[in-house]
Enzyme design. Structure first.
Site, PDB file in Angstrom:
ATOM      1  N   GLU A 278       0.827  -1.209   0.000  1.00  0.00           N
ATOM      2  CA  GLU A 278       0.000   0.000   0.000  1.00  0.00           C
ATOM      3  C   GLU A 278       0.867   1.267   0.000  1.00  0.00           C
ATOM      4  OE1 GLU A 278      -2.954   0.291   3.215  1.00  0.00           O
ATOM      5  OE2 GLU A 278      -4.513   0.444   1.718  1.00  0.00           O
ATOM      6  N   HIS A 299       7.461 -27.127   0.747  1.00  0.00           N
ATOM      7  CA  HIS A 299       6.674 -28.172   0.082  1.00  0.00           C
ATOM      8  C   HIS A 299       5.580 -27.559  -0.774  1.00  0.00           C
ATOM      9  CE1 HIS A 299       8.621 -31.175   2.661  1.00  0.00           C
ATOM     10  NE2 HIS A 299       8.617 -30.191   3.542  1.00  0.00           N
ATOM     11  N   LYS A 413     -13.493   1.927  -3.595  1.00  0.00           N
ATOM     12  CA  LYS A 413     -14.401   2.256  -2.491  1.00  0.00           C
ATOM     13  C   LYS A 413     -15.617   3.011  -3.026  1.00  0.00           C
ATOM     14  CE  LYS A 413     -11.051   2.817   1.269  1.00  0.00           C
ATOM     15  NZ  LYS A 413     -10.371   3.798   2.086  1.00  0.00           N
TER      16      LYS A 413
HETATM   17  O1  PA5 Z   1      -2.912   1.801   6.142  1.00  0.00           O
HETATM   18  C1  PA5 Z   1      -3.925   2.371   5.861  1.00  0.00           C
HETATM   19  O2  PA5 Z   1      -4.029   3.621   5.849  1.00  0.00           O
HETATM   20  C2  PA5 Z   1      -5.189   1.593   5.519  1.00  0.00           C
HETATM   21  O3  PA5 Z   1      -4.904   0.244   5.355  1.00  0.00           O
HETATM   22  C3  PA5 Z   1      -6.204   1.751   6.634  1.00  0.00           C
HETATM   23  O4  PA5 Z   1      -5.656   1.301   7.837  1.00  0.00           O
HETATM   24  C4  PA5 Z   1      -7.489   0.974   6.339  1.00  0.00           C
HETATM   25  O5  PA5 Z   1      -8.012   1.374   5.099  1.00  0.00           O
HETATM   26  C5  PA5 Z   1      -8.513   1.226   7.417  1.00  0.00           C
HETATM   27  O6  PA5 Z   1      -8.777   2.585   7.521  1.00  0.00           O
HETATM   28  P1  PA5 Z   1      -9.441   3.194   8.802  1.00  0.00           P
HETATM   29  O7  PA5 Z   1      -8.505   3.007   9.943  1.00  0.00           O
HETATM   30  O8  PA5 Z   1      -9.685   4.634   8.476  1.00  0.00           O
HETATM   31  O9  PA5 Z   1     -10.732   2.453   9.034  1.00  0.00           O
END
Ligand code: PA5
Length: 428
Positions: A278, A299, A413
């Site tokens: 990410e 394996h 989203k």
């Molecule tokens: O690392 C990140 O920013 C994302 O993976 C968020 O943690 C994830 O989308 C969850 O978001 P939030 O904490 O706003 O619910």
């Protein structure tokens, strides 16, 4: 500089050890030198919120209050997803058996949730974690939990079971917290989800699971201190790690395999994979993280790793295992194989296999670094977490991408919201 508890061996990344897939010393040194300005930039960021998180106050009123509230429950559900969940899951590997059980729910599979919510709510606590307070998965998990809780508990009582951790600003989650009269544990607005493991996001679950949190903080702080004070580029594992990844990427190696030989690191792999993917997969750049676990995946994936396309860089995580674990009875050595095995503990076999994989990868021309330590404990985990966050930030510098946003996932989203709206009439 503190003596690092992580040993970082990169010998099998170079041409003389693994042949033409390896880097020449010159290429590596040039790439490392190129990283000097990134190092200096981040060494000047002492007040960067993530770096401050190693000093999270374990005795703050908010955190103490949340602990007190939840410590009376034997089981606690932790609702949240992505960075709001994976840090806690990673820390769970070191939970103490005699402490309460935390169940991390990070998906919305109806079967998982239905099973998890069939319970006596009077004995259950809930932590809801969402930085934005608007994540659909977390909100719906929570709304359904509330519906189920209301069968056992009055609205007044529900508050005693709830801790909500979110940014201190108006949001759907903060509205729900207000409605149920539940004070909010503030999520640091300047620490993104996947970098939040050392903040209250990871620490509240860690404390409830009985971890030695001060050792976790120490491991992270020592690694950060080493990074901040170091001036010799070769001595900074997060910088050499980023430089290796970048130099290999330039050679067409665009996958990175994270392979611990420790079952308890399985969630660390998931955390690392999210952090890496990410943070770095942007503008047509990045290396795809692959999760693998030794010895099981010998394996499964190892054949491909050794003999498939040579487009992977490997990180092996290994602890000292010699002599650990049970040893079999000696009197069942009916075959040569059994006779030999009966002399050894589980740890001996694990140690032999991790060493063998490390060397076999190198012999097959696969670049591999080994990160090793004595045993997997809070201090080591704190150090690993900080190491990989620094490495990711530096890698983002090499790739010239922003390590802290995730613009591409927003599109999905929006589309998911659109489909939900389309179905609203049918659902009603
Ligand atoms: O690392 C990140 O920013 C994302 O993976 C968020 O943690 C994830 O989308 C969850 O978001 P939030 O904490 O706003 O619910």
């Amino acid at each position: 500089m503190t003596k690092s508890i992580l040993k970082n061996s990169i010998l099998f990344c170079f041409e003389p050890s693994i042949g033409q897939n390896g880097l020449s010393e010159k290429t590596f040194n040039t790439t490392l030198l190129h990283g000097e300005k990134f190092l200096k930039k981040w060494q000047n960021q002492k007040d960067f919120p993530l770096f401050r998180s190693t000093h999270e106050d374990l005795f703050s009123n908010d955190l103490q209050h949340a602990q007190e509230k939840l410590s009376k429950f034997e089981e606690i559900l932790v609702l949240g997803t992505g960075g709001s969940s994976l840090g806690g899951q990673t820390l769970q590997a070191l939970s103490k058996n005699d402490k309460r059980n935390l169940v991390f729910l990070d998906n919305i599979d109806p079967f998982t949730i239905e099973k998890a919510y069939q319970r006596d709510w009077s004995k259950t606590g809930i932590i809801v974690i969402s930085k934005s307070g608007e994540t659909a998965e977390t909100l719906l998990q929570f709304l359904i939990a509330l519906k189920s809780m209301r069968k056992d508990l009055s609205d007044l009582k529900i508050s005693d079971h709830l801790v909500v951790l979110t940014e201190p600003k108006p949001s759907s989650l903060s509205k729900l917290a207000d409605y149920f009269n539940c004070p909010i544990l503030p999520h640091d607005q300047n620490i993104g989800g996947r970098y939040a493991v050392l903040s209250n996001v990871g620490l509240l679950p860690a404390i409830l699971m009985g971890l030695d949190v001060s050792q976790l903080q120490k491991g992270a702080q020592d690694t950060l201190d080493d990074f901040m004070k170091a001036d010799h580029l070769h001595d900074i594992p997060s910088l050499t790690g980023a430089a290796l990844h970048y130099a290999f990427l330039e050679k067409g190696i665009n996958q990175t395999v994270f392979m611990p030989y420790i079952d308890r690191c399985e969630r660390l792999s998931a955390w690392h994979s999210q952090l890496w993917a990410e943070s770095l997969g942007k503008n047509n750049k990045g290396l795809t993280p692959i999760r693998s676990i030794g010895a099981v995946d010998q394996h499964s994936q190892l054949q491909l790793f050794l003999d498939g396309p040579k487009n992977k860089f490997f990180t092996l995580l290994c602890a000292e295992q010699k002599g650990l674990g049970a040893k079999p009875d000696q009197n069942l050595g009916f075959t040569e194989n059994l006779k030999s095995l009966s002399k050894h503990s589980l740890g001996n076999l694990m140690e032999a296999e991790q060493k063998a994989t490390y060397e076999t990868l190198a012999q097959n021309g696969c670049p591999v670094r080994l990160i090793s330590f004595d045993s997997y404990n809070e201090e080591v985990l704190g150090s690993l977490l900080m190491h990989f966050m620094l490495e990711t930030i530096l890698m983002a510098e090499y790739l010239d991408v922003n390590a802290f946003d995730q613009p591409a996932v927003e599109q999905g989203k929006i589309l998911a919201q659109h489909y939900l709206k389309q179905n609203e009439n049918i659902a009603a």
